[in-house]
Design a protein around this motif. Structure first.
Motif, PDB file in Angstrom:
ATOM      1  N   VAL A 282      19.735 -71.796 -21.679  1.00 45.64           N
ATOM      2  CA  VAL A 282      20.687 -72.696 -20.635  1.00 45.64           C
ATOM      3  C   VAL A 282      20.409 -74.683 -21.192  1.00 45.64           C
ATOM      4  CG1 VAL A 282      20.797 -73.963 -18.385  1.00 45.64           C
ATOM      5  CG2 VAL A 282      20.438 -71.556 -18.854  1.00 45.64           C
TER       6      VAL A 282
ATOM      7  N   SER B 188      21.021 -78.010 -19.788  1.00 38.48           N
ATOM      8  CA  SER B 188      21.198 -79.174 -18.817  1.00 38.48           C
ATOM      9  C   SER B 188      21.800 -80.714 -19.301  1.00 38.48           C
ATOM     10  CB  SER B 188      20.296 -79.314 -17.822  1.00 38.48           C
ATOM     11  OG  SER B 188      18.855 -80.404 -19.080  1.00 38.48           O
TER      12      SER B 188
ATOM     13  N   TRP C 273      31.048 -83.157 -10.848  1.00 37.81           N
ATOM     14  CA  TRP C 273      31.422 -81.503 -11.944  1.00 37.81           C
ATOM     15  C   TRP C 273      32.460 -80.985 -12.148  1.00 37.81           C
ATOM     16  CZ3 TRP C 273      28.213 -83.334 -16.132  1.00 37.81           C
ATOM     17  CH2 TRP C 273      26.931 -83.553 -15.217  1.00 37.81           C
TER      18      TRP C 273
ATOM     19  N   CYS D 134      34.263 -77.716 -15.362  1.00 33.01           N
ATOM     20  CA  CYS D 134      33.847 -77.283 -16.092  1.00 33.01           C
ATOM     21  C   CYS D 134      36.324 -76.587 -16.290  1.00 33.01           C
ATOM     22  CB  CYS D 134      33.431 -76.780 -16.102  1.00 33.01           C
ATOM     23  SG  CYS D 134      33.137 -75.228 -17.890  1.00 33.01           S
TER      24      CYS D 134
ATOM     25  N   LEU E  44      32.088 -77.563 -10.477  1.00 28.84           N
ATOM     26  CA  LEU E  44      30.279 -76.751 -10.425  1.00 28.84           C
ATOM     27  C   LEU E  44      29.532 -77.803  -9.390  1.00 28.84           C
ATOM     28  CD1 LEU E  44      30.115 -77.027 -14.477  1.00 28.84           C
ATOM     29  CD2 LEU E  44      30.701 -75.174 -12.917  1.00 28.84           C
TER      30      LEU E  44
ATOM     31  N   CYS F 233      23.728 -81.302 -13.944  1.00 27.02           N
ATOM     32  CA  CYS F 233      24.622 -79.825 -13.611  1.00 27.02           C
ATOM     33  C   CYS F 233      24.029 -79.194 -14.750  1.00 27.02           C
ATOM     34  CB  CYS F 233      26.107 -79.803 -14.048  1.00 27.02           C
ATOM     35  SG  CYS F 233      26.629 -78.714 -13.351  1.00 27.02           S
ATOM     36  N   LYS F 234      24.337 -77.269 -15.254  1.00 24.84           N
ATOM     37  CA  LYS F 234      23.856 -76.758 -15.822  1.00 24.84           C
ATOM     38  C   LYS F 234      24.618 -75.233 -15.624  1.00 24.84           C
ATOM     39  CE  LYS F 234      18.741 -76.680 -15.353  1.00 24.84           C
ATOM     40  NZ  LYS F 234      17.657 -76.271 -15.510  1.00 24.84           N
ATOM     41  N   LEU F 235      24.686 -75.638 -17.442  1.00 19.62           N
ATOM     42  CA  LEU F 235      25.436 -74.540 -17.913  1.00 19.62           C
ATOM     43  C   LEU F 235      25.165 -72.734 -19.079  1.00 19.62           C
ATOM     44  CD1 LEU F 235      29.119 -75.689 -18.499  1.00 19.62           C
ATOM     45  CD2 LEU F 235      28.846 -74.059 -16.566  1.00 19.62           C
TER      46      LEU F 235
ATOM     47  N   GLU G 144      28.486 -71.442 -23.329  1.00 17.40           N
ATOM     48  CA  GLU G 144      29.632 -71.075 -22.994  1.00 17.40           C
ATOM     49  C   GLU G 144      30.192 -73.374 -23.840  1.00 17.40           C
ATOM     50  OE1 GLU G 144      31.965 -70.717 -21.456  1.00 17.40           O
ATOM     51  OE2 GLU G 144      31.350 -69.398 -20.693  1.00 17.40           O
TER      52      GLU G 144
ATOM     53  N   THR H 197      34.148 -75.746 -24.456  1.00 15.25           N
ATOM     54  CA  THR H 197      34.355 -75.241 -23.217  1.00 15.25           C
ATOM     55  C   THR H 197      34.070 -77.008 -22.927  1.00 15.25           C
ATOM     56  OG1 THR H 197      33.293 -73.101 -23.557  1.00 15.25           O
ATOM     57  CG2 THR H 197      33.207 -75.486 -20.995  1.00 15.25           C
TER      58      THR H 197
ATOM     59  N   VAL I 237      33.577 -79.736 -20.194  1.00 12.68           N
ATOM     60  CA  VAL I 237      32.790 -80.411 -19.147  1.00 12.68           C
ATOM     61  C   VAL I 237      33.247 -82.205 -18.358  1.00 12.68           C
ATOM     62  CG1 VAL I 237      30.349 -80.102 -17.178  1.00 12.68           C
ATOM     63  CG2 VAL I 237      31.594 -78.561 -19.299  1.00 12.68           C
TER      64      VAL I 237
END
Length: 923
Positions: A540, A542, A559, A561, A566, A591-593, A597, A603, A605
């Protein structure tokens, strides 16, 4: 079909390479790089199918856009918007900046055969912005104006000055200095003596540049210094206070401040100005001394300060001359009582006859209509805001206004701030100053009198009154009172302005107005999105964005994406952030993804920041995973003289693998090192993948012995160093590692000391050393059998052969008194009137200060003895040969210098001994 293909290849052989072209664009503008191809015809008369064509755009060995045979790819910041079916393969550069300059090559091919190739050079052309910060000058005093040009590219620019449209200083070219953003800034000066004709003249600064020509015209503010006369009112009795007044004549502008001193101590203060026919002003200022102050006696001084004047003008007198002790009262008490009774009677009769009618007329004339306080719609921190009040009536020309912040009175600080800035821009002429042991040298002049105390950080307030203006046919007039200020949160938050309207000379307040509370805004400063791995969960990522320096505290982070919103996992904006010492707020959002991704690089963001001070939301975006590199210290090999030098450093733990390494050579100076040039020959090994999403590389630089020798012996102040600069997309600022040369070179030492004696018996000893690194250390000593340290000065210059020359000079006067352990100070010494006597021992011009007229020497010596000696002054050493420790008496004078250097195993000594014939003659 085969025939068509053969015909196509025949036509391709006739294609020629296009000539290169150049495109210039301003910063942040879009630029289109042309690439047009006439498509060949096949055997059936039709154009070749565009699907068979491929286009490739490259710059500096990197591909920025490709369409055709392989997968299509267009880098961020570029666009292919041409009509490919008609042979238009032009490339559009979005938001041109300095880093995108260079040669772009367009290659069009068909079935792997080149059909067209052309080069286009893209360059940035930015015009300068002008400013003249200093516009206050003093009448008939040497003044300097400064014109600043900033934000231009490429250099140089050309400056010229005009007066009323005529050129007074021809154009001169200036390269300028490069600013951190890559653009250039330059400064030009105009030095002149302002005259009365300059008061209404229009001066102009003109700057010529490849981008465009810029002109800035302005009017000067010329200050006229007044003549000052101090007087006193007659005393009625010995016990009554003494009133002084100070007459100022011929000054401009109207604003002036007067301070009173008694025996050089500031007296606590009381002020009115009239205009002369020639446009200047005159005023008289009073000060009443109490009986205790009058008893002190002594000198009283009236000092006048004006905008742009460094040296105050003043007048002084002794109280004994202004108010003699035996002065008799003008009137006796009984006479004064009679005069008072007669005056009261006349006034009462006048009031009984005309009082009633006058009161009704006065009330009608003095009626006023005052509006409320008008506030600006938005108040931003650091930007000027203005509040106003409108006053209507028949006697508004006699109205005065007073402004308050809450209950604190507001004074006009705009003139004070302007004056303080002007003092720093004035230029002082050169004169002769006094040095220790009775010597003088030419240096900047010292101004007599008290200097103004330095001003601290003050709030900016500007009070202005406009009018009276005719507002109606009934005789009423309008007056507008305004207050301009710069909002500060710590001062103006939750505050109100108050305006009190009264008549001049009256204490009664006619109208008081109070404003509503106003809000102060400050737009947030938003950082870029920071991407970091989560310590407990490596899968993950951050993402964090920070906002700072905003007010009020309400702020929103959103946020997104790929078009969907998000939810942040952490945000300081949801809770009430605490203000800092200046009242500003800071907040962050996170925010976390999943890392999968972001590793794909596709992707997108982004986050939008909403605040009431922003007209449009601030947006930050990121694409892909980022990891900051670590750079090791520089390691060198082959550092001996005559050998090639190899430098290197390791770059580890970074992602993505693209980075830039630049080697720079630094020049050593007296203060901070400055970049001199970019070094060629640097190489980068790698990048090599060591772990998933982790790369490392090695940067090396090989320097030949000839280039190193040229560096050490060339201009620029001796040996310097080398810097390895690493740039990566994860770094807000480049990482730099420094390395310094360690070569040691011995200096060239002359076989003997040079000496020159003046007719007054002062000997100037000198020694010239050439080359060497690092700098040598010298110690002078003199005496008979025992030597005592002397004071010397050293000057450093570059010789004609390109080597550094260090000249050490020591001045010595022989005395016949008893020997002492330290050189003595002589009260009535000699003066070297020019600096040439310091640097050239053969120069003439040494004379006794005692020979000057009118006692000028005594006064100047007293002033200079209180302060420190001027830097670089030649010190006269006095050595007595007599019966001291180790001396047998009557010995010859010896002068010795000790030379110490890292390249010398032992110190080197050079000695001068007084010849025997000089010794006998002196005896």
């Amino acid at each position: 079909m085969r025939c068509k293909v053969l015909a196509l290849f025949v036509l391709l052989t006739l294609v020629k390479r296009a000539s290169p072209s150049e495109i210039q664009a301003g910063p942040n503008a879009n630029a289109t790089l042309p690439c047009n191809v006439t498509l060949p015809l096949s055997l059936d008369g039709h154009h070749v199918d565009p699907s068979l064509l491929a286009v490739l755009w490259t710059t500096n060995g990197s591909v920025v856009a490709s369409v055709g045979e392989a997968a299509s790819q267009v880098e961020d910041g570029f666009s292919l918007d041409g009509d490919l079916s008609n042979g238009d393969f032009s490339l559009t550069v979005l938001g041109v900046r300095l880093g995108l300059q260079g040669v772009y090559e367009c290659t069009v091919s068909c079935n792997s055969t080149t059909l067209h190739s052309s080069n286009t050079t893209l360059s940035v052309l930015a015009s300068p912005a002008l400013s003249v910060p200093q516009r206050w000058v003093v009448l008939e005093t040497e003044s300097r104006l400064e014109c600043r040009a900033g934000g231009f590219y490429p250099p140089p620019v050309s400056f010229s000055w005009t007066r009323d449209g005529r050129v007074i200083q021809p154009a001169s070219s200036v390269e300028g200095l490069q600013t951190p953003d890559g653009y250039y800034a330059a400064v030009a000066n105009l030095t002149f003596y302002p005259s009365r004709g300059d008061q209404n003249s229009t001066f102009g600064c003109r700057v010529s540049h490849r981008g465009a020509d810029r002109d800035l015209e302005f009017r000067l503010n010329v200050t006229y210094t007044p003549s000052v006369r101090l007087s006193a009112l007659p005393l009625l009795s010995e016990s009554t206070p003494l009133t002084l007044y100070c007459d100022l004549e011929g000054f401009y502008p109207r604003e002036v401040s007067v301070r009173w001193f008694q025996n050089r101590s500031v007296l606590p203060e009381p002020p009115a100005t009239e205009q002369n026919p020639d446009g200047t002003y005159r005023t008289r200022r009073y000060y009443t001394l109490s009986p205790e102050q009058k008893e002190r006696g002594g000198q009283v001084e009236c000092a006048v300060n004006q905008p742009g004047v460094v040296q105050p003008v003043g007048g002084s007198a002794y109280l004994e001359e202004l108010a003699p002790r035996d002065e008799t009262p003008v009137l006796t008490k009984s006479a004064k009582a009679s005069v008072a009774m007669m005056s009261i009677s006349i006034v009462l009769v006048f009031l009984l006859c005309f009082g009633f009618s006058w009161r009704r007329r006065d009330e009608k004339l003095k009626s006023l209509n005052v509006s409320g306080i008008i506030l600006p719609p938005r108040l931003m921190v650091g930007q000027k805001g203005r509040v106003t009040v409108s006053i209507e009536g028949r006697m508004v020309d006699r109205v005065q206004t007073a402004w308050f912040l809450n209950d604190s009175p507001i004074a006009d600080t705009s003139l004070t701030g302007t004056s303080a800035a002007n003092f720093n821009c004035l230029y002082n002429r050169l004169t002769t100053i006094h040095l220790p042991y009775g010597l003088t040298l030419t240096s900047p002049a010292t101004e007599r009198g008290h200097l103004l105390p330095p001003t601290g950080e003050l709030d900016y307030y500007r009070l202005r009154t406009q009018g009276p203006l005719r507002s109606s046919g009934s005789g009423a007039q309008q007056l507008i009172s305004s207050l301009t200020f710069i909002p500060r949160i710590a001062v103006h938050k939750a505050a109100v302005f108050k305006c009190e309207v009264s008549y001049v000379g009256k204490d009664k307040i006619v109208v008081r107005r109070v404003s509503e509370k106003f809000a102060i805004l400050s737009a947030p400063e938003v950082s870029e999105i920071q991407l970091l791995e989560t310590p407990n969960n490596p899968d993950v990522i951050s993402m964090t964005v920070r906002a700072s320096h905003f007010h009020p505290d309400v702020i929103t982070f959103r946020w997104f994406c790929q078009g969907s919103e998000l939810s942040p996992v952490a945000s300081q904006a949801s809770s009430s952030p605490r203000p800092d010492a200046e009242g500003f707020f800071s907040a962050f959002s996170q925010c976390k993804l999943p890392i999968g991704e972001l590793e794909k690089g596709g992707t997108k963001v982004w986050v939008s920041v909403h605040h009431v001070a922003l007209k449009q939301p601030a947006t930050r975006e990121t694409r892909g995973f980022i990891k900051r590199p670590r750079v090791s210290d520089i390691v060198g090999s082959g550092s001996s003289p005559g050998q090639a030098l190899t430098l290197g450093c390791e770059i580890t733990d970074f992602y993505p693998p693209t980075l830039t390494v630049t080697w720079l050579r630094l020049r050593e100076g007296e203060q901070d090192d400055g970049e001199e040039e970019v070094l060629e020959g640097g190489e980068v090994w790698g990048p090599v993948q060591t772990h998933p999403r982790v790369y490392r590389a090695a940067a090396t630089l090989r320097r030949h012995a000839a280039s190193r020798e040229k560096k050490h012996r060339g201009g620029g102040g001796g040996a310097g160093g080398v810097v390895c600069r690493v740039e990566h997309c994860s770094l807000p600022e480049p990482l730099e590692k420094h390395w310094r040369y360690v070569d040691i070179v011995a200096p060239s030492i002359p076989p003997s000391i040079s000496v020159c004696w003046s007719s007054e018996g002062v000997g100037v000893f000198s020694l010239l050393l050439k080359g060497g690194h690092p700098k040598v250390k010298l110690l002078w000593a003199a005496g008979g059998a025992t030597l005592y340290p002397l004071v010397s000065i050293e000057t450093e210059e570059m010789g004609d052969d390109g080597r550094r020359e260090l000249k050490s000079v020591c001045a010595l006067e022989r005395s016949t008194g008893a020997a002492t352990g330290r050189p003595e100070t002589r009260e009535n010494g000699r003066a070297i009137k020019t600096k040439a006597a310091v640097t050239d021992p053969d120069a003439e011009g040494i004379e006794y200060i005692d020979e000057k007229e009118d006692g000028e020497n005594n006064n100047n010596n007293e002033e200079e003895d209180e302060g420190e000696a001027a830097p670089g002054a030649l010190h006269i050493n006095r050595v007595a040969l007599g019966k001291g420790p180790g001396d047998k008496g009557g010995g010859r004078l010896r002068v010795c210098v000790e030379i110490t250097h890292a390249a010398l195993q032992l110190p080197v000594y050079r000695t001068w001994t007084e010849p025997s014939e000089e010794m006998s003659s002196s005896a």
